[in-house]
Scaffold this motif. Structure first.
Motif, PDB file in Angstrom:
ATOM      1  N   ALA A   1       0.820  -1.218   0.000  1.00 38.32           N
ATOM      2  CA  ALA A   1       0.000   0.000   0.000  1.00 38.32           C
ATOM      3  C   ALA A   1       0.852   1.265   0.000  1.00 38.32           C
ATOM      4  CB  ALA A   1      -0.948  -0.003   1.193  1.00 38.32           C
ATOM      5  N   GLN A   2       1.942   1.285   0.780  1.00 37.76           N
ATOM      6  CA  GLN A   2       2.796   2.473   0.824  1.00 37.76           C
ATOM      7  C   GLN A   2       3.468   2.713  -0.520  1.00 37.76           C
ATOM      8  OE1 GLN A   2       5.228   1.398   4.252  1.00 37.76           O
ATOM      9  NE2 GLN A   2       4.344   3.148   5.367  1.00 37.76           N
ATOM     10  N   LEU A   3       3.928   1.654  -1.147  1.00 41.18           N
ATOM     11  CA  LEU A   3       4.573   1.757  -2.450  1.00 41.18           C
ATOM     12  C   LEU A   3       3.587   2.283  -3.494  1.00 41.18           C
ATOM     13  CD1 LEU A   3       7.174   1.173  -4.096  1.00 41.18           C
ATOM     14  CD2 LEU A   3       6.227  -1.101  -4.539  1.00 41.18           C
ATOM     15  N   ILE A   4       2.376   1.769  -3.465  1.00 40.03           N
ATOM     16  CA  ILE A   4       1.356   2.206  -4.419  1.00 40.03           C
ATOM     17  C   ILE A   4       0.987   3.671  -4.184  1.00 40.03           C
ATOM     18  CG2 ILE A   4      -1.017   1.843  -5.204  1.00 40.03           C
ATOM     19  CD1 ILE A   4      -0.554  -1.157  -4.582  1.00 40.03           C
ATOM     20  N   LYS A   5       0.845   4.063  -2.919  1.00 46.58           N
ATOM     21  CA  LYS A   5       0.531   5.467  -2.621  1.00 46.58           C
ATOM     22  C   LYS A   5       1.634   6.393  -3.105  1.00 46.58           C
ATOM     23  CE  LYS A   5      -2.614   4.768   1.203  1.00 46.58           C
ATOM     24  NZ  LYS A   5      -2.920   4.958   2.602  1.00 46.58           N
ATOM     25  N   ALA A   6       2.881   5.980  -2.906  1.00 46.11           N
ATOM     26  CA  ALA A   6       4.003   6.795  -3.382  1.00 46.11           C
ATOM     27  C   ALA A   6       3.981   6.879  -4.912  1.00 46.11           C
ATOM     28  CB  ALA A   6       5.327   6.210  -2.896  1.00 46.11           C
ATOM     29  N   ALA A   7       3.652   5.782  -5.566  1.00 46.29           N
ATOM     30  CA  ALA A   7       3.561   5.780  -7.030  1.00 46.29           C
ATOM     31  C   ALA A   7       2.422   6.684  -7.485  1.00 46.29           C
ATOM     32  CB  ALA A   7       3.359   4.363  -7.544  1.00 46.29           C
ATOM     33  N   GLN A   8       1.304   6.647  -6.786  1.00 53.48           N
ATOM     34  CA  GLN A   8       0.177   7.518  -7.123  1.00 53.48           C
ATOM     35  C   GLN A   8       0.550   8.984  -6.977  1.00 53.48           C
ATOM     36  OE1 GLN A   8      -2.613   5.527  -4.395  1.00 53.48           O
ATOM     37  NE2 GLN A   8      -4.017   5.415  -6.135  1.00 53.48           N
ATOM     38  N   ALA A   9       1.430   9.273  -6.026  1.00 51.29           N
ATOM     39  CA  ALA A   9       1.872  10.651  -5.789  1.00 51.29           C
ATOM     40  C   ALA A   9       2.907  11.102  -6.821  1.00 51.29           C
ATOM     41  CB  ALA A   9       2.436  10.780  -4.380  1.00 51.29           C
ATOM     42  N   GLY A  10       3.368  10.162  -7.678  1.00 55.25           N
ATOM     43  CA  GLY A  10       4.291  10.523  -8.736  1.00 55.25           C
ATOM     44  C   GLY A  10       5.747  10.171  -8.486  1.00 55.25           C
ATOM     45  N   ASP A  11       6.044   9.468  -7.408  1.00 51.78           N
ATOM     46  CA  ASP A  11       7.423   9.077  -7.127  1.00 51.78           C
ATOM     47  C   ASP A  11       7.889   8.074  -8.181  1.00 51.78           C
ATOM     48  OD1 ASP A  11       9.850   8.837  -5.513  1.00 51.78           O
ATOM     49  OD2 ASP A  11       9.081   6.813  -5.058  1.00 51.78           O
ATOM     50  N   ARG A  12       8.888   8.464  -8.970  1.00 57.64           N
ATOM     51  CA  ARG A  12       9.347   7.647 -10.105  1.00 57.64           C
ATOM     52  C   ARG A  12       9.897   6.286  -9.670  1.00 57.64           C
ATOM     53  NH1 ARG A  12       8.880   9.830 -14.952  1.00 57.64           N
ATOM     54  NH2 ARG A  12       8.825  12.080 -15.151  1.00 57.64           N
ATOM     55  N   GLU A  13      10.637   6.245  -8.576  1.00 59.07           N
ATOM     56  CA  GLU A  13      11.184   4.963  -8.112  1.00 59.07           C
ATOM     57  C   GLU A  13      10.064   4.012  -7.704  1.00 59.07           C
ATOM     58  OE1 GLU A  13      14.242   5.303  -5.153  1.00 59.07           O
ATOM     59  OE2 GLU A  13      15.338   6.801  -6.322  1.00 59.07           O
ATOM     60  N   SER A  14       9.040   4.545  -7.087  1.00 60.08           N
ATOM     61  CA  SER A  14       7.901   3.711  -6.683  1.00 60.08           C
ATOM     62  C   SER A  14       7.133   3.219  -7.904  1.00 60.08           C
ATOM     63  CB  SER A  14       6.965   4.498  -5.767  1.00 60.08           C
ATOM     64  OG  SER A  14       7.637   4.859  -4.593  1.00 60.08           O
ATOM     65  N   ILE A  15       6.953   4.094  -8.875  1.00 58.26           N
ATOM     66  CA  ILE A  15       6.265   3.689 -10.111  1.00 58.26           C
ATOM     67  C   ILE A  15       7.048   2.571 -10.787  1.00 58.26           C
ATOM     68  CG2 ILE A  15       5.614   4.427 -12.442  1.00 58.26           C
ATOM     69  CD1 ILE A  15       4.987   7.204 -11.223  1.00 58.26           C
ATOM     70  N   THR A  16       8.360   2.750 -10.864  1.00 53.69           N
ATOM     71  CA  THR A  16       9.219   1.728 -11.478  1.00 53.69           C
ATOM     72  C   THR A  16       9.113   0.405 -10.722  1.00 53.69           C
ATOM     73  OG1 THR A  16      10.747   3.427 -12.252  1.00 53.69           O
ATOM     74  CG2 THR A  16      11.594   1.181 -12.145  1.00 53.69           C
ATOM     75  N   ALA A  17       9.118   0.460  -9.405  1.00 54.47           N
ATOM     76  CA  ALA A  17       9.024  -0.750  -8.591  1.00 54.47           C
ATOM     77  C   ALA A  17       7.685  -1.452  -8.807  1.00 54.47           C
ATOM     78  CB  ALA A  17       9.224  -0.425  -7.115  1.00 54.47           C
ATOM     79  N   VAL A  18       6.605  -0.690  -8.882  1.00 54.59           N
ATOM     80  CA  VAL A  18       5.284  -1.275  -9.108  1.00 54.59           C
ATOM     81  C   VAL A  18       5.232  -1.920 -10.497  1.00 54.59           C
ATOM     82  CG1 VAL A  18       2.828  -0.766  -9.425  1.00 54.59           C
ATOM     83  CG2 VAL A  18       4.059   0.214  -7.487  1.00 54.59           C
ATOM     84  N   LEU A  19       5.708  -1.204 -11.512  1.00 56.85           N
ATOM     85  CA  LEU A  19       5.698  -1.748 -12.873  1.00 56.85           C
ATOM     86  C   LEU A  19       6.558  -3.004 -12.979  1.00 56.85           C
ATOM     87  CD1 LEU A  19       5.961   1.548 -14.963  1.00 56.85           C
ATOM     88  CD2 LEU A  19       3.959   0.076 -14.707  1.00 56.85           C
ATOM     89  N   TYR A  20       7.748  -2.953 -12.420  1.00 61.45           N
ATOM     90  CA  TYR A  20       8.659  -4.085 -12.465  1.00 61.45           C
ATOM     91  C   TYR A  20       8.068  -5.296 -11.729  1.00 61.45           C
ATOM     92  CZ  TYR A  20      12.935  -6.834 -12.086  1.00 61.45           C
ATOM     93  OH  TYR A  20      13.854  -7.839 -12.152  1.00 61.45           O
ATOM     94  N   GLY A  21       7.466  -5.042 -10.581  1.00 62.70           N
ATOM     95  CA  GLY A  21       6.873  -6.131  -9.797  1.00 62.70           C
ATOM     96  C   GLY A  21       5.623  -6.704 -10.440  1.00 62.70           C
ATOM     97  N   ALA A  22       4.852  -5.857 -11.122  1.00 65.60           N
ATOM     98  CA  ALA A  22       3.601  -6.310 -11.730  1.00 65.60           C
ATOM     99  C   ALA A  22       3.818  -7.111 -13.006  1.00 65.60           C
ATOM    100  CB  ALA A  22       2.715  -5.105 -12.032  1.00 65.60           C
ATOM    101  N   HIS A  23       4.885  -6.804 -13.734  1.00 66.65           N
ATOM    102  CA  HIS A  23       5.065  -7.400 -15.058  1.00 66.65           C
ATOM    103  C   HIS A  23       4.957  -8.925 -15.101  1.00 66.65           C
ATOM    104  CE1 HIS A  23       7.235  -8.861 -18.635  1.00 66.65           C
ATOM    105  NE2 HIS A  23       6.466  -7.961 -19.222  1.00 66.65           N
ATOM    106  N   PRO A  24       5.673  -9.695 -14.265  1.00 65.52           N
ATOM    107  CA  PRO A  24       5.563 -11.155 -14.400  1.00 65.52           C
ATOM    108  C   PRO A  24       4.154 -11.680 -14.109  1.00 65.52           C
ATOM    109  CG  PRO A  24       7.044 -10.564 -12.574  1.00 65.52           C
ATOM    110  CD  PRO A  24       6.653  -9.305 -13.254  1.00 65.52           C
ATOM    111  N   HIS A  25       3.444 -11.043 -13.193  1.00 65.74           N
ATOM    112  CA  HIS A  25       2.088 -11.479 -12.850  1.00 65.74           C
ATOM    113  C   HIS A  25       1.121 -11.177 -13.994  1.00 65.74           C
ATOM    114  CE1 HIS A  25       3.508 -12.202  -8.790  1.00 65.74           C
ATOM    115  NE2 HIS A  25       4.050 -10.992  -8.822  1.00 65.74           N
ATOM    116  N   VAL A  26       1.249  -9.980 -14.532  1.00 64.57           N
ATOM    117  CA  VAL A  26       0.399  -9.556 -15.633  1.00 64.57           C
ATOM    118  C   VAL A  26       0.683 -10.424 -16.867  1.00 64.57           C
ATOM    119  CG1 VAL A  26       0.008  -7.623 -17.222  1.00 64.57           C
ATOM    120  CG2 VAL A  26       0.126  -7.214 -14.775  1.00 64.57           C
ATOM    121  N   ARG A  27       1.944 -10.687 -17.118  1.00 62.69           N
ATOM    122  CA  ARG A  27       2.349 -11.498 -18.280  1.00 62.69           C
ATOM    123  C   ARG A  27       1.806 -12.919 -18.153  1.00 62.69           C
ATOM    124  NH1 ARG A  27       3.645 -13.921 -22.455  1.00 62.69           N
ATOM    125  NH2 ARG A  27       5.600 -13.694 -23.541  1.00 62.69           N
TER     126      ARG A  27
END
Length: 191
Positions: free
Chosen positions: A9-35
């Motif tokens: 939740a904290q990582l997602i909130k930071a990504a929602q706020a525009g933190d680039r490192e958090s966005i990158t972490a969410v995208l990187y973590g989501a990719h294998p699951h989404v794929r």
């Protein structure tokens, strides 16, 4: 066990706020699951990768508009599901060029295209759930349990929707083509 740190939740909130490192972490973590999810829904591995990439692009662009952090995974999987279904629809709308070479004459090609258009139109007119079940089960060939899980249905509900879709499709196509469907058409009383 799968790594679930990307749905923190904290990582997602930071990504929602525009933190680039958090966005990158969410995208990187989501990719294998989404794929992996896309692999179960799409017709080919290339379509699965494209659908996963499209979902990640949408996530990147719209993560700030996500209301509930807990809804991220269901939102992502819905995007993938919709993208895979969109790609399956394209298969109906534009027949494969390799198949076009199978026609023996211009007349055969015209008949084949007309039949494909009639089937695509009939499928397009089905209610949304029935259309998705039919495409995933009968066109893409996914097992019933996988279709039910992907669409959030019970196995019995999936079977019911598939039965209804097949019946509607059969009735729709028999109405479009007339009585010359042949002796093994269950809708033909002279069979």
């Amino acid at each position: 066990m799968a790594d679930r740190s990307w749905v923190n939740a904290q990582l997602i909130k930071a990504a929602q706020a525009g933190d680039r490192e958090s966005i990158t972490a969410v995208l990187y973590g989501a990719h294998p699951h989404v794929r992996r999810f896309a692999e179960h829904l799409c017709a080919s591995s290339q379509d699965a990768e494209d659908a996963a990439q499209e979902a990640l692009i949408i996530l990147y662009r719209k993560i700030g508009s996500l209301r509930a952090t807990g809804a991220l995974t269901s939102w992502m999987f819905r995007i993938v599901r919709n993208e895979c279904l969109r790609r399956a629809r394209v298969l109906f709308e534009r027949p494969d060029e390799a198949e076009a070479g199978l026609a023996t004459s211009a007349e055969d090609e015209a008949i084949r295209r007309l039949e494909a258009e009639l089937v695509a139109q009939a499928i397009q007119e089905l209610p949304d759930v029935q259309r998705r079940v039919l495409i995933m089960r009968d066109v893409l060939g996914y097992p019933g349990r996988s279709v039910a899980e992907a669409l959030g249905l019970s196995n019995a509900a999936m079977k019911s929707q598939l039965h209804r879709a097949r019946n509607r499709l059969r009735l729709s196509l028999s109405g479009m083509t007339g009585p010359a469907d042949g002796p093994h058409d269950p809708g033909n009383p002279s069979a």
